[in-house]
Design a protein around this motif. Structure first.
Motif, PDB file in Angstrom:
ATOM      1  N   GLU A 131      -3.959   4.660 -14.967  1.00  0.00           N
ATOM      2  CA  GLU A 131      -3.811   3.558 -14.010  1.00  0.00           C
ATOM      3  C   GLU A 131      -2.499   3.713 -13.250  1.00  0.00           C
ATOM      4  O   GLU A 131      -1.511   4.231 -13.768  1.00  0.00           O
ATOM      5  CB  GLU A 131      -3.893   2.192 -14.689  1.00  0.00           C
ATOM      6  N   GLY A 132      -2.505   3.267 -11.998  1.00  0.00           N
ATOM      7  CA  GLY A 132      -1.309   3.366 -11.175  1.00  0.00           C
ATOM      8  C   GLY A 132      -0.291   2.311 -11.568  1.00  0.00           C
ATOM      9  O   GLY A 132      -0.605   1.346 -12.249  1.00  0.00           O
ATOM     10  N   GLU A 133       0.951   2.571 -11.139  1.00  0.00           N
ATOM     11  CA  GLU A 133       1.984   1.531 -11.258  1.00  0.00           C
ATOM     12  C   GLU A 133       1.592   0.322 -10.411  1.00  0.00           C
ATOM     13  O   GLU A 133       0.761   0.422  -9.526  1.00  0.00           O
ATOM     14  CB  GLU A 133       3.292   2.032 -10.634  1.00  0.00           C
ATOM     15  N   ASP A 134       2.308  -0.751 -10.635  1.00  0.00           N
ATOM     16  CA  ASP A 134       2.149  -1.924  -9.779  1.00  0.00           C
ATOM     17  C   ASP A 134       3.052  -1.752  -8.549  1.00  0.00           C
ATOM     18  O   ASP A 134       4.271  -1.848  -8.650  1.00  0.00           O
ATOM     19  CB  ASP A 134       2.548  -3.178 -10.558  1.00  0.00           C
ATOM     20  N   PHE A 135       2.437  -1.476  -7.412  1.00  0.00           N
ATOM     21  CA  PHE A 135       3.217  -1.233  -6.195  1.00  0.00           C
ATOM     22  C   PHE A 135       3.285  -2.470  -5.294  1.00  0.00           C
ATOM     23  O   PHE A 135       3.642  -2.360  -4.125  1.00  0.00           O
ATOM     24  CB  PHE A 135       2.605  -0.073  -5.401  1.00  0.00           C
ATOM     25  N   SER A 136       2.912  -3.635  -5.828  1.00  0.00           N
ATOM     26  CA  SER A 136       2.799  -4.788  -4.931  1.00  0.00           C
ATOM     27  C   SER A 136       4.124  -5.127  -4.247  1.00  0.00           C
ATOM     28  O   SER A 136       4.136  -5.459  -3.053  1.00  0.00           O
ATOM     29  CB  SER A 136       2.226  -5.999  -5.679  1.00  0.00           C
ATOM     30  N   ALA A 137       5.243  -4.989  -4.955  1.00  0.00           N
ATOM     31  CA  ALA A 137       6.534  -5.299  -4.319  1.00  0.00           C
ATOM     32  C   ALA A 137       6.828  -4.289  -3.207  1.00  0.00           C
ATOM     33  O   ALA A 137       7.272  -4.664  -2.112  1.00  0.00           O
ATOM     34  CB  ALA A 137       7.649  -5.288  -5.363  1.00  0.00           C
ATOM     35  N   ALA A 268       0.617   1.834   1.926  1.00  0.00           N
ATOM     36  CA  ALA A 268       1.613   1.661   2.983  1.00  0.00           C
ATOM     37  C   ALA A 268       2.742   0.751   2.517  1.00  0.00           C
ATOM     38  O   ALA A 268       2.507  -0.398   2.151  1.00  0.00           O
ATOM     39  CB  ALA A 268       0.962   1.088   4.235  1.00  0.00           C
ATOM     40  N   ALA A 269       3.967   1.280   2.576  1.00  0.00           N
ATOM     41  CA  ALA A 269       5.153   0.491   2.230  1.00  0.00           C
ATOM     42  C   ALA A 269       5.978   0.305   3.501  1.00  0.00           C
ATOM     43  O   ALA A 269       6.482   1.276   4.063  1.00  0.00           O
ATOM     44  CB  ALA A 269       5.964   1.205   1.158  1.00  0.00           C
ATOM     45  N   PRO A 270       6.089  -0.938   4.000  1.00  0.00           N
ATOM     46  CA  PRO A 270       6.863  -1.161   5.221  1.00  0.00           C
ATOM     47  C   PRO A 270       8.370  -1.040   4.945  1.00  0.00           C
ATOM     48  O   PRO A 270       8.844  -1.447   3.889  1.00  0.00           O
ATOM     49  CB  PRO A 270       6.497  -2.597   5.610  1.00  0.00           C
ATOM     50  N   VAL A 271       9.079  -0.467   5.895  1.00  0.00           N
ATOM     51  CA  VAL A 271      10.522  -0.276   5.749  1.00  0.00           C
ATOM     52  C   VAL A 271      11.233  -1.523   6.270  1.00  0.00           C
ATOM     53  O   VAL A 271      11.054  -1.898   7.426  1.00  0.00           O
ATOM     54  CB  VAL A 271      10.980   0.986   6.520  1.00  0.00           C
ATOM     55  N   THR A 272      12.025  -2.131   5.400  1.00  0.00           N
ATOM     56  CA  THR A 272      12.773  -3.324   5.821  1.00  0.00           C
ATOM     57  C   THR A 272      14.177  -2.953   6.272  1.00  0.00           C
ATOM     58  O   THR A 272      14.840  -3.721   6.957  1.00  0.00           O
ATOM     59  CB  THR A 272      12.912  -4.337   4.665  1.00  0.00           C
ATOM     60  N   ASP A 273      14.641  -1.766   5.887  1.00  0.00           N
ATOM     61  CA  ASP A 273      16.030  -1.380   6.131  1.00  0.00           C
ATOM     62  C   ASP A 273      16.093   0.142   6.106  1.00  0.00           C
ATOM     63  O   ASP A 273      15.610   0.767   5.177  1.00  0.00           O
ATOM     64  CB  ASP A 273      16.886  -1.979   4.989  1.00  0.00           C
ATOM     65  N   LEU A 274      16.651   0.720   7.159  1.00  0.00           N
ATOM     66  CA  LEU A 274      16.826   2.176   7.200  1.00  0.00           C
ATOM     67  C   LEU A 274      18.295   2.463   7.468  1.00  0.00           C
ATOM     68  O   LEU A 274      18.814   2.092   8.533  1.00  0.00           O
ATOM     69  CB  LEU A 274      15.959   2.807   8.293  1.00  0.00           C
TER      70      LEU A 274
END
Lengths: 298, 298
Positions: A131-137, A268-274
């Motif tokens: 099973e995959g990790e929980d990537f919800s965050a 898809a993980a949106p970038v909040t800070d680069l």
């Protein structure tokens, strides 16, 4: 607690003998790899990680094609697609049968194909399903830093022995870059070429939205052609946006209106800070994108 | 046929419990590594290869120090030198006891130290002892090509996450470069930095003789500090030659009067041809150098 399924691929490159499937169940909790397997001693092999959603391996054929492409870049014999395809299905079936309810969520299948035990001349192969990790965050937002990959953007062509663009088992640098990101207070990395182009993450592709166009760095720069990235393009095209592969400078990356890192299991993980610059996240759009990615059944 | 000795290092980072040596004999021919050990899936670990001549591990302390340095570059816990030191001795003893006459020639001990099974937080370690290949032909002469390593010479300082200078298990590029050399009709490789400096071989250091001075590329350029290279310098210094670590350009490399690739098990291999240019080999000097290297008892 769920129990992972492990398969040994007994015929990774060839037609199995009559009555032999070419793979066999193995004990995930027991050692399976000899110390002189070149995966252990030299990171000499290739891999793929495939998301399995509600029992469906996603983008299986593109993943198998990329496994074969990586193998070719490493001068490994061509993997027998039919054997690996069947083994993925068998591994998923076994996992779900044994784990009941817990087998119906987000799983992944990892395919490992190595040059084999040193001196044997026979490649090794394994697949495991878990099973995959929980990537919800992370699907709500990640902080990212850029790091120099040290190589020019055109190195896949000029120096193929550097294996840029092959998904090899030699990922120590990718892991070190992710530790460096954590040291800098971030979650993940976008690699830049030594001559200033945006490349990819250690385990992801970069998507940016700028001028109303959805872009990703073109994949002749030693970047892995992303199976999820292709699905992300399809999502945006269905919504009427133009998509484009092209060289993207570090400045263009930073000036984007929105950024995502996309990969097969995290989606898809949106970038909040680069690099300390903040980006607005369209939470609804990203949630819709992830629902789209998670709903794929092939 | 000789039989290799394998030891599992049960306490790779710490003081073993009372009555436990911190290592244990294991079956070399049986699988010992779990599929999720990060050495397999990510090439995430470090190694050393130590020559063992007539039962004496050569340059053991420098090798143990380099193992610790590589581990530090990868943010791995410090290996427990006392455990690894004892384990090398025990492995060599076991090999020689079991193999009789065949155990008295040139052996090697390979030390493998990994980040361990993913999620366990516990590093793994193994040592195996076996007889070396027959390098007698290579000790008479090898053909070498230069290949671009793709990275600037100063990358160890500017981008430590690229792990230049760490002896990691992620050696797929080193192996690919050696296959490229074979495709070009050569035996081995000298890597050049992307900005034109001579670096090292995929598994060796470069020694050159020019202007009567013995030189090697200085080791702050992401080059492994060679344990054998240090002994080679001692050999030449005893014969009254000056030795020097410095930056060496590709042109200086090609203009050398003589070249060797040196490493722990192969010892000194004189270069007869570099990129198609021929070099005279002083066979007597090289033979004397190799006798010196092979006679070291610590």
């Amino acid at each position: 607690m769920t129990r992972a399924t492990l398969l040994t691929i007994t015929a990774p490159t060839g037609t199995p003998a009559e009555g032999d499937a070419g793979f066999a169940l193995a004990d995930f909790d027991a050692p399976q790899v000899r110390i002189t397997d070149l995966s252990v001693t030299r990171g000499d092999g290739v891999f793929e990680t495939i998301a399995v959603i509600d029992g469906h391996p996603q983008a299986l054929e593109p993943h198998l094609a990329r496994l074969a492409h990586s193998a070719q870049l490493l001068d490994l014999p061509e993997p027998a697609a039919a054997v690996w395809r069947e083994a993925v299905a068998a591994g998923v079936r076994d996992y779900r049968e044994r784990n009941g309810e817990a087998g119906s969520g987000e799983l992944f299948a990892k395919l490992i194909y190595t040059r084999g035990v040193e001196g044997s001349g026979r490649p090794s192969g394994w697949i495991f399903v878990d099973e995959g990790e929980d990537f919800s965050a992370q699907r709500r937002g990640i902080r990212v830093v850029t790091l120099d990959r040290g190589l020019r953007h055109d190195v896949a062509e000029s120096a193929p022995w550097l294996l840029a663009g092959a998904k090899t088992l030699s990922y120590a640098v990718n892991r070190a870059a992710q530790r460096e990101a954590v040291r800098r207070g971030a979650d993940d990395v976008i690699f830049l070429s030594s001559d200033g182009y945006a490349l990819e993450g250690p385990t992801s592709n970069v998507i940016l939205l700028a001028d109303g166009v959805v872009r990703t760095p073109q994949t002749d720069q030693g970047i892995l052609a992303g199976t999820t990235q292709a699905a992300v393009f399809a999502f945006f095209e269905e919504r009427g946006l133009a998509t484009e592969y092209r060289e993207i400078t570090a400045d263009e990356l930073r000036d984007a209106d929105a950024l995502w890192l996309v990969s097969s299991v995290r989606m898809a993980a949106p970038v909040t800070d680069l690099d300390g610059r903040e980006y607005p996240v369209d939470a609804e759009l990203t949630a819709e994108l992830n629902r789209y990615l998670l709903s794929r059944t092939e």
